[in-house]
Design a protein around this motif. Structure first.
Motif, PDB file in Angstrom:
ATOM      1  N   THR A  56       6.638  76.435 109.928  1.00 33.64           N
ATOM      2  CA  THR A  56       8.070  76.648 110.129  1.00 33.64           C
ATOM      3  C   THR A  56       8.468  78.053 109.704  1.00 33.64           C
ATOM      4  O   THR A  56       9.225  78.743 110.413  1.00 33.64           O
ATOM      5  CB  THR A  56       8.885  75.590 109.356  1.00 33.64           C
ATOM      6  OG1 THR A  56       8.515  74.299 109.831  1.00 33.64           O
ATOM      7  CG2 THR A  56      10.377  75.797 109.520  1.00 33.64           C
ATOM      8  N   ILE A  79      10.083  80.970 112.145  1.00 32.15           N
ATOM      9  CA  ILE A  79      11.346  81.654 111.842  1.00 32.15           C
ATOM     10  C   ILE A  79      11.126  83.166 111.807  1.00 32.15           C
ATOM     11  O   ILE A  79      11.912  83.932 112.379  1.00 32.15           O
ATOM     12  CB  ILE A  79      11.944  81.134 110.523  1.00 32.15           C
ATOM     13  CG1 ILE A  79      12.408  79.676 110.706  1.00 32.15           C
ATOM     14  CG2 ILE A  79      13.078  82.021 110.033  1.00 32.15           C
ATOM     15  CD1 ILE A  79      12.749  78.954 109.412  1.00 32.15           C
ATOM     16  N   ALA A  80      10.050  83.585 111.178  1.00 31.94           N
ATOM     17  CA  ALA A  80       9.758  85.024 111.097  1.00 31.94           C
ATOM     18  C   ALA A  80       9.502  85.613 112.487  1.00 31.94           C
ATOM     19  O   ALA A  80       9.963  86.720 112.791  1.00 31.94           O
ATOM     20  CB  ALA A  80       8.552  85.261 110.186  1.00 31.94           C
ATOM     21  N   ALA A 140      10.704  84.538 115.310  1.00 34.38           N
ATOM     22  CA  ALA A 140      11.923  84.483 116.118  1.00 34.38           C
ATOM     23  C   ALA A 140      12.970  85.508 115.689  1.00 34.38           C
ATOM     24  O   ALA A 140      13.818  85.892 116.497  1.00 34.38           O
ATOM     25  CB  ALA A 140      12.517  83.077 116.057  1.00 34.38           C
ATOM     26  N   GLN A 141      12.913  85.954 114.442  1.00 32.16           N
ATOM     27  CA  GLN A 141      13.928  86.881 113.934  1.00 32.16           C
ATOM     28  C   GLN A 141      13.935  88.178 114.733  1.00 32.16           C
ATOM     29  O   GLN A 141      12.888  88.781 114.977  1.00 32.16           O
ATOM     30  CB  GLN A 141      13.701  87.189 112.456  1.00 32.16           C
ATOM     31  CG  GLN A 141      14.168  86.092 111.550  1.00 32.16           C
ATOM     32  CD  GLN A 141      14.006  86.446 110.076  1.00 32.16           C
ATOM     33  OE1 GLN A 141      13.158  87.241 109.705  1.00 32.16           O
ATOM     34  NE2 GLN A 141      14.821  85.817 109.245  1.00 32.16           N
ATOM     35  N   GLY A 142      15.122  88.563 115.168  1.00 33.37           N
ATOM     36  CA  GLY A 142      15.270  89.825 115.887  1.00 33.37           C
ATOM     37  C   GLY A 142      14.878  89.752 117.347  1.00 33.37           C
ATOM     38  O   GLY A 142      14.890  90.779 118.035  1.00 33.37           O
ATOM     39  N   ARG A 143      14.509  88.588 117.842  1.00 38.98           N
ATOM     40  CA  ARG A 143      14.122  88.442 119.248  1.00 38.98           C
ATOM     41  C   ARG A 143      15.222  87.706 120.003  1.00 38.98           C
ATOM     42  O   ARG A 143      15.936  86.886 119.446  1.00 38.98           O
ATOM     43  CB  ARG A 143      12.821  87.667 119.379  1.00 38.98           C
ATOM     44  CG  ARG A 143      11.631  88.307 118.697  1.00 38.98           C
ATOM     45  CD  ARG A 143      10.337  87.603 119.100  1.00 38.98           C
ATOM     46  NE  ARG A 143       9.200  87.920 118.270  1.00 38.98           N
ATOM     47  CZ  ARG A 143       8.600  89.099 118.172  1.00 38.98           C
ATOM     48  NH1 ARG A 143       9.052  90.121 118.849  1.00 38.98           N
ATOM     49  NH2 ARG A 143       7.559  89.276 117.389  1.00 38.98           N
ATOM     50  N   SER A 144      15.299  87.975 121.287  1.00 38.28           N
ATOM     51  CA  SER A 144      16.259  87.260 122.123  1.00 38.28           C
ATOM     52  C   SER A 144      15.767  85.834 122.332  1.00 38.28           C
ATOM     53  O   SER A 144      14.589  85.520 122.097  1.00 38.28           O
ATOM     54  CB  SER A 144      16.393  87.952 123.481  1.00 38.28           C
ATOM     55  OG  SER A 144      15.180  87.816 124.216  1.00 38.28           O
ATOM     56  N   THR A 195      11.884  84.578 122.527  1.00 36.71           N
ATOM     57  CA  THR A 195      11.408  83.503 121.662  1.00 36.71           C
ATOM     58  C   THR A 195      10.829  82.361 122.488  1.00 36.71           C
ATOM     59  O   THR A 195       9.778  81.807 122.158  1.00 36.71           O
ATOM     60  CB  THR A 195      12.540  82.992 120.755  1.00 36.71           C
ATOM     61  OG1 THR A 195      13.040  84.093 119.988  1.00 36.71           O
ATOM     62  CG2 THR A 195      12.057  81.916 119.809  1.00 36.71           C
TER      63      THR A 195
END
Length: 72
Positions: free
Chosen positions: A15, A19-20, A22-26, A30
């Motif tokens: 998890t 999260i890491a 997905a951060q900063g990605r559209s 993602t």
């Protein structure tokens, strides 16, 4: 060889990695990454399953060997 870990720790680590990643990605990026990772996982599972079957077949005595040994 992988070292066994507590299932809760494994889920928590996965998890956190998701999260890491997905951060900063559209949302589209993602989703694309998710599709790629799912395909990778399914392919690895297929390869592992086939390798296991081949290893079982090579470990099992062949029909010819059993006939030659008089087992049949």
């Amino acid at each position: 060889m992988c070292t066994p870990v507590c299932p809760a720790e494994l889920v928590t680590a996965i998890t956190a990695a998701a999260i890491a990643l997905a951060q900063g990605r559209s949302a589209e990026d993602t989703a694309w990454l998710g599709v790629v990772l799912v395909h990778l996982g399914e392919t690895l599972t297929t390869l592992s399953f086939q390798q296991s079957r081949l290893e079982q077949q090579s470990a099992a005595p062949s029909l010819d060997a059993e006939i030659a040994a008089g087992s049949l």
